[in-house]
Design an enzyme around this catalytic site. Structure first.
Site, PDB file in Angstrom:
ATOM      1  N   SER A  46       0.835  -1.209   0.000  1.00 52.89           N
ATOM      2  CA  SER A  46       0.000   0.000   0.000  1.00 52.89           C
ATOM      3  C   SER A  46       0.865   1.252   0.000  1.00 52.89           C
ATOM      4  O   SER A  46       1.923   1.293   0.629  1.00 52.89           O
ATOM      5  CB  SER A  46      -0.888   0.005   1.252  1.00 52.89           C
ATOM      6  OG  SER A  46      -1.483   1.277   1.434  1.00 52.89           O
ATOM      7  N   TYR A 106      -1.749  -0.466  10.305  1.00 54.78           N
ATOM      8  CA  TYR A 106      -2.013  -1.123   9.013  1.00 54.78           C
ATOM      9  C   TYR A 106      -0.814  -0.926   8.089  1.00 54.78           C
ATOM     10  O   TYR A 106      -0.267  -1.886   7.539  1.00 54.78           O
ATOM     11  CB  TYR A 106      -3.285  -0.549   8.373  1.00 54.78           C
ATOM     12  CG  TYR A 106      -3.383  -0.827   6.902  1.00 54.78           C
ATOM     13  CD1 TYR A 106      -3.036   0.143   5.967  1.00 54.78           C
ATOM     14  CD2 TYR A 106      -3.775  -2.076   6.436  1.00 54.78           C
ATOM     15  CE1 TYR A 106      -3.078  -0.114   4.620  1.00 54.78           C
ATOM     16  CE2 TYR A 106      -3.828  -2.347   5.078  1.00 54.78           C
ATOM     17  CZ  TYR A 106      -3.476  -1.361   4.168  1.00 54.78           C
ATOM     18  OH  TYR A 106      -3.513  -1.625   2.825  1.00 54.78           O
ATOM     19  N   LYS A 157       2.171  -3.551   6.437  1.00 52.45           N
ATOM     20  CA  LYS A 157       2.478  -3.695   5.004  1.00 52.45           C
ATOM     21  C   LYS A 157       3.986  -3.542   4.775  1.00 52.45           C
ATOM     22  O   LYS A 157       4.614  -4.317   4.052  1.00 52.45           O
ATOM     23  CB  LYS A 157       1.707  -2.640   4.198  1.00 52.45           C
ATOM     24  CG  LYS A 157       0.210  -2.925   4.102  1.00 52.45           C
ATOM     25  CD  LYS A 157      -0.062  -4.251   3.420  1.00 52.45           C
ATOM     26  CE  LYS A 157      -1.532  -4.563   3.282  1.00 52.45           C
ATOM     27  NZ  LYS A 157      -1.766  -5.863   2.642  1.00 52.45           N
ATOM     28  N   ASP A 172      -4.808  12.284   7.761  1.00 57.26           N
ATOM     29  CA  ASP A 172      -4.958  12.431   6.306  1.00 57.26           C
ATOM     30  C   ASP A 172      -3.805  13.243   5.720  1.00 57.26           C
ATOM     31  O   ASP A 172      -3.632  14.417   6.058  1.00 57.26           O
ATOM     32  CB  ASP A 172      -6.272  13.154   5.975  1.00 57.26           C
ATOM     33  CG  ASP A 172      -7.411  12.177   5.766  1.00 57.26           C
ATOM     34  OD1 ASP A 172      -7.137  10.994   5.490  1.00 57.26           O
ATOM     35  OD2 ASP A 172      -8.561  12.596   5.883  1.00 57.26           O
TER      36      ASP A 172
HETATM   37  C1  WQD Z   1      -9.539   9.801   0.493  1.00 60.00           C
HETATM   38  C2  WQD Z   1      -9.857  11.264   0.729  1.00 60.00           C
HETATM   39  C3  WQD Z   1     -10.350  11.830   3.012  1.00 60.00           C
HETATM   40  C4  WQD Z   1     -14.116   9.636   3.322  1.00 60.00           C
HETATM   41  C5  WQD Z   1      -7.007   4.817   2.576  1.00 60.00           C
HETATM   42  C6  WQD Z   1      -5.975   4.027   3.286  1.00 60.00           C
HETATM   43  C7  WQD Z   1      -4.992   3.464   2.308  1.00 60.00           C
HETATM   44  C8  WQD Z   1      -5.708   2.716   1.234  1.00 60.00           C
HETATM   45  C9  WQD Z   1      -6.786   3.561   0.584  1.00 60.00           C
HETATM   46  C10 WQD Z   1      -5.566   0.370   1.681  1.00 60.00           C
HETATM   47  C11 WQD Z   1      -9.217  11.801   2.006  1.00 60.00           C
HETATM   48  C12 WQD Z   1     -11.569  12.077   2.104  1.00 60.00           C
HETATM   49  C13 WQD Z   1     -12.945  10.158   2.817  1.00 60.00           C
HETATM   50  C14 WQD Z   1     -15.171  10.513   3.686  1.00 60.00           C
HETATM   51  C15 WQD Z   1     -13.833  12.379   3.007  1.00 60.00           C
HETATM   52  N1  WQD Z   1      -6.257   1.533   1.744  1.00 60.00           N
HETATM   53  N2  WQD Z   1     -12.819  11.508   2.662  1.00 60.00           N
HETATM   54  N3  WQD Z   1     -14.995  11.874   3.507  1.00 60.00           N
HETATM   55  O1  WQD Z   1      -7.298   7.790   3.342  1.00 60.00           O
HETATM   56  O2  WQD Z   1      -6.373   8.203   0.999  1.00 60.00           O
HETATM   57  O3  WQD Z   1      -6.396   5.899   1.936  1.00 60.00           O
HETATM   58  O4  WQD Z   1      -7.641   3.991   1.627  1.00 60.00           O
HETATM   59  O5  WQD Z   1      -4.505   0.191   1.176  1.00 60.00           O
HETATM   60  O6  WQD Z   1      -4.152   2.605   3.033  1.00 60.00           O
HETATM   61  O7  WQD Z   1      -5.278   4.890   4.133  1.00 60.00           O
HETATM   62  O8  WQD Z   1      -8.532   6.966   1.283  1.00 60.00           O
HETATM   63  O9  WQD Z   1     -10.837   7.090   0.540  1.00 60.00           O
HETATM   64  O10 WQD Z   1     -10.364   7.071   3.049  1.00 60.00           O
HETATM   65  O11 WQD Z   1      -9.843   9.099   1.703  1.00 60.00           O
HETATM   66  O12 WQD Z   1     -13.696  13.624   2.861  1.00 60.00           O
HETATM   67  O13 WQD Z   1     -16.270  10.111   4.181  1.00 60.00           O
HETATM   68  O14 WQD Z   1     -11.270  11.413   0.901  1.00 60.00           O
HETATM   69  O15 WQD Z   1     -10.212  12.880   3.952  1.00 60.00           O
HETATM   70  O16 WQD Z   1      -8.810  13.130   1.770  1.00 60.00           O
HETATM   71  P1  WQD Z   1      -7.116   7.324   1.950  1.00 60.00           P
HETATM   72  P2  WQD Z   1      -9.968   7.501   1.678  1.00 60.00           P
END
Ligand code: WQD
Length: 325
Positions: free
Chosen positions: A116, A140, A144, A283
């Site tokens: 990841s 997590y 990885k 984030d």
């Molecule tokens: C993306 C953006 C949030 C939800 C995570 C894991 C990473 C990988 C992918 C496994 C951010 C914003 C999100 C919401 C929002 N997983 N957001 N409202 O955090 O980049 O990565 O998932 O490998 O390991 O860390 O992905 O989709 O959670 O967030 O505003 O209800 O969307 O703040 O900026 P992230 P995400």
């Protein structure tokens, strides 16, 4: 020659099983179905069990003449990893060690690992190359990186591996046969889909005061089918390579939350109901890939654009409001 896919009943695993079969590879899936769905493997041979069950894994390897492994089986919720760290160390690392020990005894030496981009934490530079220093910010992500390092240490002993550092996997199969279960996902795209399709769901943008052009965070959203093909390319690479490779798998394009909402509204032809809330702890402001290495070494690059990702997600969730149930 059979490919063993651990965790192949999961979201990315199931799409990879399809990509492997489309590439005429024989596949057998091992999954506990704790978080996977048996329907997602679309009839592919599925054995329900745990990668830590060394007798079972050895039996599968012998019975199906397993020659290579794609390893997805792991927990992947960042937030849960912080509240239940031991669960993540046990399942993501200790069980993987048992799996690797079994494969070594079976002389299986080709291994593709589901890693990841979260191993970078908040990268200093975007686009981010594989030379970026790793700085995991969750248990997590620590698990990885730990498995990546274990794989590197086993190279001299004859294990050849590719660790694929996924950026943000999203979307569903183009034929709408498999997709993501939004009930458990904390990720942006499934939650935007739920905001559009479930009027009881309250969707919140986690902060719009970041130092980005529109104030929202930037990510590299990659279509799950593109991601799946990267695993086939990694296995093809290992058929001739004798080493250990770590590769970013992303599109190389950065998309902000606002830009993603705009695309979702274009696809759905209506507004995404949402509120602007506080930032979410942990984030990073901007994370997107430099995918040059994957293109040069794996002969892989993404083919789907953001619209295709959103259209496939919208098509899946609007026709499968309860996922596979
Ligand atoms: C993306 C953006 C949030 C939800 C995570 C894991 C990473 C990988 C992918 C496994 C951010 C914003 C999100 C919401 C929002 N997983 N957001 N409202 O955090 O980049 O990565 O998932 O490998 O390991 O860390 O992905 O989709 O959670 O967030 O505003 O209800 O969307 O703040 O900026 P992230 P995400």
């Amino acid at each position: 020659m059979t490919t063993l896919v651990t965790g192949g009943a999961g979201y990315i695993g199931a799409h990879t099983v399809r990509a492997l079969k489309n590439a005429s590879r024989d596949v057998v899936v091992l999954d506990t179905l704790e978080r996977g769905n048996k329907q997602a493997v679309l009839g592919t041979k599925l054995i329900v069990g745990d990668i830590a069950d060394q007798k079972l894994v050895a039996k599968i390897c012998r019975k199906y003449k397993v020659a290579e492994v794609v390893h997805f089986a792991a927990y992947k919720a960042v937030g849960e990893s912080m509240t239940s760290p031991m669960k993540y160390w046990q399942n993501n690392v200790s069980s993987t060690l048992k799996l690797l020990e079994t494969l070594q005894a079976q002389n299986i030496s080709r291994f593709v690992f589901s890693s990841s981009a979260s191993v970078y934490g908040t990268p200093k530079t975007s686009p981010t190359t594989e030379n970026e220093s790793t700085n995991p910010e969750s248990v997590y992500a620590e698990t990885k990186l730990a498995v990546e390092n274990i794989l590197k240490s086993l190279t001299a002993g004859g294990l050849n591996s590719v660790s694929l550092r996924y950026f943000n996997a999203a979307g569903a199969s183009s034929d709408n046969k498999i997709g993501e279960d939004w009930t458990t996902s904390q990720n942006l795209i499934p939650r935007v889909m739920r905001a559009l399709l479930d009027d009881k769901f309250k969707f919140e943008v986690f902060g719009n005061d970041y130092k980005t052009p529109d104030g929202t965070c930037i990510r590299d959203y990659i279509h799950v089918e593109d991601l799946a093909v990267a695993h086939v390319k990694a296995l093809e690479y290992l058929e001739s390579a004798r080493n250990t490779l770590v590769c970013n798998i992303g599109t190389g394009n950065g998309t902000s939350v606002t830009q993603l909402l705009e695309m979702a509204e274009e696809v759905a032809k209506r507004k995404v109901p949402h509120t602007i809330g506080a930032r979410r702890a942990g984030d990073p402001v901007s994370v997107y890939a430099d995918a040059t290495l994957a293109r040069k070494v794996l002969n892989w690059q993404s083919t789907h654009d953001l619209r295709s990702i959103i259209e496939s997600a919208y098509n899946w969730h609007s026709t499968h409001p309860n996922g596979y149930r």
